[in-house]
Design a protein around this motif. Structure first.
Motif, PDB file in Angstrom:
ATOM      1  N   VAL A 734       0.815  -1.212   0.000  1.00 16.60           N
ATOM      2  CA  VAL A 734       0.000   0.000   0.000  1.00 16.60           C
ATOM      3  C   VAL A 734       0.849   1.263   0.000  1.00 16.60           C
ATOM      4  CG1 VAL A 734      -0.190   0.161   2.517  1.00 16.60           C
ATOM      5  CG2 VAL A 734      -2.037   1.036   1.077  1.00 16.60           C
ATOM      6  N   ASP A 735       2.110   1.153   0.410  1.00 11.18           N
ATOM      7  CA  ASP A 735       2.979   2.328   0.502  1.00 11.18           C
ATOM      8  C   ASP A 735       3.686   2.641  -0.813  1.00 11.18           C
ATOM      9  OD1 ASP A 735       2.404   2.728   3.235  1.00 11.18           O
ATOM     10  OD2 ASP A 735       3.827   1.151   3.771  1.00 11.18           O
ATOM     11  N   LYS A 736       3.495   1.815  -1.810  1.00 15.15           N
ATOM     12  CA  LYS A 736       4.149   2.053  -3.107  1.00 15.15           C
ATOM     13  C   LYS A 736       3.098   2.335  -4.178  1.00 15.15           C
ATOM     14  CE  LYS A 736       8.298  -0.552  -1.972  1.00 15.15           C
ATOM     15  NZ  LYS A 736       9.220  -1.640  -2.347  1.00 15.15           N
ATOM     16  N   ASP A 737       3.560   2.846  -5.306  1.00 13.37           N
ATOM     17  CA  ASP A 737       2.648   3.273  -6.369  1.00 13.37           C
ATOM     18  C   ASP A 737       1.743   2.145  -6.837  1.00 13.37           C
ATOM     19  OD1 ASP A 737       3.642   5.792  -6.296  1.00 13.37           O
ATOM     20  OD2 ASP A 737       5.054   5.525  -7.939  1.00 13.37           O
ATOM     21  N   PHE A 751       1.310  -2.576  -9.818  1.00 11.85           N
ATOM     22  CA  PHE A 751       1.401  -2.532  -8.363  1.00 11.85           C
ATOM     23  C   PHE A 751       2.674  -3.232  -7.924  1.00 11.85           C
ATOM     24  CE2 PHE A 751      -0.625  -6.420  -9.612  1.00 11.85           C
ATOM     25  CZ  PHE A 751      -0.115  -7.385  -8.756  1.00 11.85           C
ATOM     26  N   SER A 752       3.007  -3.073  -6.651  1.00 13.58           N
ATOM     27  CA  SER A 752       4.187  -3.724  -6.098  1.00 13.58           C
ATOM     28  C   SER A 752       3.766  -4.914  -5.250  1.00 13.58           C
ATOM     29  CB  SER A 752       4.977  -2.730  -5.244  1.00 13.58           C
ATOM     30  OG  SER A 752       6.123  -3.346  -4.698  1.00 13.58           O
ATOM     31  N   ASP A 753       4.294  -6.075  -5.567  1.00 11.96           N
ATOM     32  CA  ASP A 753       4.000  -7.294  -4.823  1.00 11.96           C
ATOM     33  C   ASP A 753       4.744  -7.254  -3.486  1.00 11.96           C
ATOM     34  OD1 ASP A 753       4.267 -10.033  -3.807  1.00 11.96           O
ATOM     35  OD2 ASP A 753       3.383 -10.644  -5.711  1.00 11.96           O
ATOM     36  N   LEU A 759       7.811  -4.906  -8.891  1.00 19.14           N
ATOM     37  CA  LEU A 759       6.672  -4.340  -9.599  1.00 19.14           C
ATOM     38  C   LEU A 759       6.000  -5.417 -10.440  1.00 19.14           C
ATOM     39  CD1 LEU A 759       5.420  -1.495  -9.848  1.00 19.14           C
ATOM     40  CD2 LEU A 759       6.673  -1.232 -11.993  1.00 19.14           C
ATOM     41  N   MET A 760       4.665  -5.441 -10.393  1.00 19.63           N
ATOM     42  CA  MET A 760       3.903  -6.448 -11.127  1.00 19.63           C
ATOM     43  C   MET A 760       2.903  -5.757 -12.046  1.00 19.63           C
ATOM     44  SD  MET A 760       5.009  -9.364  -9.814  1.00 19.63           S
ATOM     45  CE  MET A 760       3.775 -10.630 -10.044  1.00 19.63           C
ATOM     46  N   GLU A 761       2.479  -6.485 -13.086  1.00 18.99           N
ATOM     47  CA  GLU A 761       1.522  -5.947 -14.053  1.00 18.99           C
ATOM     48  C   GLU A 761       0.506  -7.028 -14.412  1.00 18.99           C
ATOM     49  OE1 GLU A 761       1.667  -5.070 -18.791  1.00 18.99           O
ATOM     50  OE2 GLU A 761       3.157  -3.982 -17.578  1.00 18.99           O
ATOM     51  N   ILE A 762      -0.764  -6.641 -14.392  1.00 18.67           N
ATOM     52  CA  ILE A 762      -1.847  -7.534 -14.837  1.00 18.67           C
ATOM     53  C   ILE A 762      -2.700  -6.756 -15.828  1.00 18.67           C
ATOM     54  CG2 ILE A 762      -3.825  -8.950 -14.147  1.00 18.67           C
ATOM     55  CD1 ILE A 762      -2.664  -9.144 -11.363  1.00 18.67           C
ATOM     56  N   ARG A 763      -3.136  -7.428 -16.877  1.00 21.29           N
ATOM     57  CA  ARG A 763      -3.985  -6.779 -17.889  1.00 21.29           C
ATOM     58  C   ARG A 763      -5.365  -7.459 -17.898  1.00 21.29           C
ATOM     59  NH1 ARG A 763      -1.436  -3.573 -21.789  1.00 21.29           N
ATOM     60  NH2 ARG A 763       0.826  -3.383 -21.482  1.00 21.29           N
TER      61      ARG A 763
END
Length: 927
Positions: A734-737, A751-753, A759-763
């Motif tokens: 929650v403390d990261k972008d 988001f950051s795991d 950093l992670m990405e989901i589409r």
């Protein structure tokens, strides 16, 4: 209970009463039997940390406070000799010939509340519970901290009684665990309980105490619980370590307990502690299971009583109701609400029988003490060690004997215990006392109890003064016993100086209007209205929108899978067809007048005004789902809230069949600085919706991005089912972008795991925001009914445990989302509880008005309107013809604001008039 026969409205229950071997009528609770008994056995109440005698009372505040003999451990019953208790008992109360007795109770309904038992960590000893006395359960640690516990409230290690420097809590011991002996569900109370214990432990410790809580998910889901968690973390300094502890190993060289765990960064860590507390879970006891079998009550797969979300306190057997931790793991406020709800439902079933078996209590005639010289009795309470552990109680009592007007002084171990109450009554009569001072705890909770004692002695209950030497002396000056004792003497002297000037006060009566106003036509409001209508009362149900149903109109299924819309239709039809319920839609409250028993509420509904006269008010005004201003909500149709997805399930939207992936984002608008509370329902709702999406298309990818998964209690089954179904749960930082952007081929969630630290990405094709439950900040109800809001804008109850659906304003009650975020079954339970509490007012034809009210002397009133302007209850009117202010005794709450504001000293607060207060001040200044 041996057996039950009959049916709802006419049960015959056969009971067995086991022998106590001590005559309850003769026992004076002196404790000599226990003192002389040579047999020591493990104390169940103190969780096995110390021993008790075979002649015993279970705990010092037991009701009734009468001793008993433990037949299984008594030397006489084992070997046929001893009888020391019988020999030394001064009241001849010991009866070894006592026999078990069978008797039958006739009742119209049965409430079962057998409670629960604690998980035994020795059954599957993962954490070395039996390897060290310093590895204790959370229940044992509660007794260590308790002032009446084995160590008198001093935080020490059980092994050597040394003060610890480091204490650890391990969560989910016996809960959320599928290993043998454990239970797969969440026990619901353990997280908040561990936080409470950690805070109190740090308060008890004189030096610095390192308190660490090892957890899987922090589940502080209840009202104000998240604030408590934040306080522990940010202000008190409790450490929270997310980890699953592998084991605990005693280190013989250092005496420490080594906890081995893997932190969030994946590092293996070994850390030593002086005490390790195992937060053990709640389970149904074998006795509870056996009771349910005898009654024919169905149990679920965990042996909790099986109920439905729409009838949460009703068992499968008509006329038999359940409440408390026997229905599911729950904390004290929820259990208290359950109990009231069960009473409310029983009241609706047995309304025709009300008062048919009522007995009137004989109250002795009141002695006229006016004109008599003061004879003050002073009773100084030890409160176990709560007071006596700091304050020199004998010294305070001895000092009280020297005060003018004091005729009798006595020390009590627990002044509030039933036997002491009886004793005080007899002392007042015997010594002809006409005023009483009790130096003990707070009059807020115990004042009425002692006033009842005076009534039983024939003394006006307002000839009583209470000095709070617990909260204001022993608790706040625990590190300075000498000063605490001196201050206690000062406070007793002040109390006596006021008591000698007290005068008897009278209470007037007022008729009660036998009708109810329910504000809010959601599930909680309708459930409360239906319950009270079934009890025969007239109901005015007002709803600000054009339809009944509230937020439930957007819910598809409960967490158990029950059809919400079908229930809502049935409830709405039942309410609209009930002749005892008048429903007003598009209604707005314009004005509120009156007080408990006699309210007048002016409303405007569909263009016309009405004045509704009613005796009580139930506020069920609800709350709503936050409409977020982030994550592209409102800008992209592929971004919806949790309730909007539920609505699409209700409508069976065919578009839900097509997309390939979905992402749920938890805590949108909750657990943030602007709203530092958990919205409670979001985790369970998201898991339920995710399973529904999987059910429609098992091949689609579903992700839940969370901070802590709060599927509390039996809802843990859903969480486990979701993981088994292939739903992916990812804890985000929650403390990261955290960003959501729209691209041609779909949405992009970045988001950051928290676990991987990357950093992670989901589409996804669909993004669901688990949005906060927010109160109506523009509602005038708080102002109109003089009821408070908490920091988050929800209505604040009078007391979280003692009065969880009451307000401090008499005759006004709260339920549903207006009180706090909650599920539909909890809203219904609270609605039934509010109805039960409201009946405590309506069941009486008339009520008494308090004697401690303000009276304005017209000859001193200058007509400045100062008292009118400061009165928070609008209890003072100004008579323009007489040019004086006058108090409405029905509205006055005795706050004293008018007396403080008036320069002419025209208002006199009965029981706290100026002469009495001046006497206290003078006494405080003159030792």
């Amino acid at each position: 209970m041996l057996s039950i026969s009959g049916e709802e409205g006419n049960f015959a229950i056969k009971m067995l009463q086991h022998p106590r071997y001590i005559d309850m009528d003769k026992c004076i609770a002196c404790g000599i039997c226990a003192e002389k008994c040579p047999k020591k056995v493990i104390s169940e109440y103190d969780a096995g940390l110390i021993k008790r005698k075979a002649a015993y009372v279970q705990y010092s505040q037991a009701v009734p406070l009468k001793f008993a003999i433990d037949e299984e451990n008594c030397i006489y019953f084992k070997k046929g000799k001893c009888k020391a208790c019988e020999k030394f008992c001064p009241a001849d109360a010991v009866n070894f010939e006592d026999q078990a007795k069978e008797f039958t109770i006739n009742a119209g309904a049965v409430l079962i509340a057998p409670g629960c038992m604690m998980y035994d960590p020795a059954v599957y000893d993962t954490y070395g519970y039996k390897k060290s006395p310093n590895i204790v359960t959370s229940l044992e640690f509660e007794r260590i901290l308790a002032s009446t516990g084995p160590f008198s409230g001093h935080l020490v290690r059980p092994s050597d009684h040394k003060e610890p420097e480091k204490v650890a809590w391990i969560q989910c011991v016996g809960s959320r665990d599928i290993r043998p002996g454990s239970q797969p569900y969440c026990s619901a109370v353990c997280c908040t309980s561990a936080i409470k214990e950690a805070i109190i432990a740090k308060e008890h410790q004189k030096g610095e105490l390192d308190a660490a809580i090892f957890y899987i998910d922090i589940r502080t889901y209840g009202k104000d619980f998240e604030r408590y968690y934040n306080r522990a973390k940010d202000e008190v300094g409790v450490r929270f370590v997310k980890s699953k502890v592998t084991n605990v190993v005693p280190d013989d060289d250092t005496g420490k307990l080594l906890i081995r765990y893997v932190d969030e960064a994946g590092q293996r860590i070994e850390e030593g502690f002086d005490i390790v507390v195992l937060s053990i879970g709640l389970m149904v006891s074998p006795r509870g299971v056996e009771l349910a079998k005898r009654l024919g009550v169905d149990l679920d797969h965990y042996n909790f009583a099986q109920t439905s979300s729409f009838a949460p306190v009703e068992s499968n057997v008509p006329g038999i109701y359940v409440c408390g931790a026997f229905e599911a793991p729950k904390d004290i406020p929820a259990a208290v609400v359950d109990a009231s709800a069960a009473v409310g439902v029983v009241g609706s079933k047995l309304a025709e029988s009300r008062w048919s078996l009522t007995k009137t209590k004989d109250v002795p005639a009141e002695i006229d003490a006016r004109g008599e010289p003061p004879r003050v009795g002073v009773f100084v309470c030890c409160c176990g060690t709560n007071i006596a552990g700091v304050v020199d109680v004998p010294a305070v009592a001895e000092y009280a004997k020297s005060l003018p007007g004091v005729a009798y002084v006595e020390e009590n171990m627990f002044s509030c215990s039933p036997d002491t109450q009886e004793k005080i009554t007899e002392v007042v009569k015997e010594h002809k006392l006409n005023r009483v001072v009790v130096a003990a705890c707070t009059p807020k909770t115990h004042g009425p109890l002692f006033q009842e004692t005076l009534i039983n002695a024939g003394v006006n209950k307002y000839l009583f003064e209470m000095s709070n030497i617990r909260n204001q002396c022993s608790w706040v000056h625990k590190n300075d016993p000498e000063e605490a004792t001196r201050k206690s003497k000062d406070m007793v002297r002040m109390a006596v100086s006021k008591a000698v000037l007290l005068q008897p006060l009278t209470e007037s009566t007022m008729a009660v209007n036998q009708s109810v106003l329910v504000i809010g036509g959601g599930v909680a409001g309708m459930a409360a209205a239906q319950n009270m209508a079934q009890q025969g009362y007239k109901i005015f149900l007002i709803e600000k929108t054009d339809a009944l149903g509230g937020q439930a109109r957007f819910l598809h299924e409960t967490w158990r899978g029950e059809d919400v819309q079908q229930y809502l239709d049935e409830l709405t039809n039942a309410v609209q067809s009930d002749s005892n319920i008048d429903t007003f839609l598009n209604a707005e409250i314009k004005q509120v007048e009156g007080f408990v028993g006699n309210f007048k509420t002016t409303i405007q509904s569909n263009g016309s005004s009405s004045v509704l006269e009613h005796g009580v008010t139930i506020i069920a005004s609800g709350a709503s789902e936050l409409k977020p201003d982030q994550y592209l909500y409102g800008q992209d149709p592929r971004v919806v809230t949790g309730l909007e997805l539920q609505k699409r399930f209700i409508e069976n939207d065919p578009a839900l069949e097509n997309f390939k992936s979905a992402v749920f984002i938890q805590c949108v608008g909750s657990r943030i600085p602007e709203r530092p509370y958990c919205s409670k329902v979001c985790c369970t709702q998201s898991v339920k919706s995710a399973l529904k999406l999987k059910e429609k298309n098992p091949g689609r990818h579903v992700y839940v991005l969370y901070r802590d998964m709060r599927t509390y209690g039996l809802r843990e089954d859903l969480y486990r089912q979701a993981r088994s179904a292939g739903i992916v749960f990812i804890r985000y930082d929650v403390d990261k972008d955290f960003s959501v952007t729209a691209e041609q081929d779909g949405l992009k969630v970045m988001f950051s795991d928290k676990v991987l630290g990357r950093l992670m990405e989901i589409r996804p094709d669909l993004l669901i925001l688990a949005s906060a439950v927010v109160p109506d900040t523009k509602s005038p109800l708080s102002r109109l009914y003089k009821v408070p809001l908490n920091q988050d804008g929800f209505f604040a109850e009078a007391h979280v445990k003692l009065r969880p659906v009451d307000f401090a304003t008499d005759g006004v009650f709260v339920c549903g989302l207006a009180h706090a975020p909650k599920t539909i079954d909890e809203s219904i339970t609270q609605a039934q509880a509010a109805a039960a509490r409201a009946v405590t007012v309506l069941a009486k034809k008339e009520i008494k008005l308090g004697g401690i009210i303000s009276h304005i002397a017209p000859e001193l009133c200058s007509g400045c309107l100062g008292c009118v302007n400061v009165c928070p209850f609008n209890a003072i009117d100004f008579d323009a013809e007489k040019f004086v202010a006058e108090v409405n005794p029905a509205l006055c709450k005795g706050c004293g604001a008018c007396s403080a504001a008036c320069l002419s000293e025209a208002p006199a607060l009965m029981g706290f008039d100026n002469n009495q207060l001046y006497a206290q001040i003078k006494s405080a200044l003159n030792d």
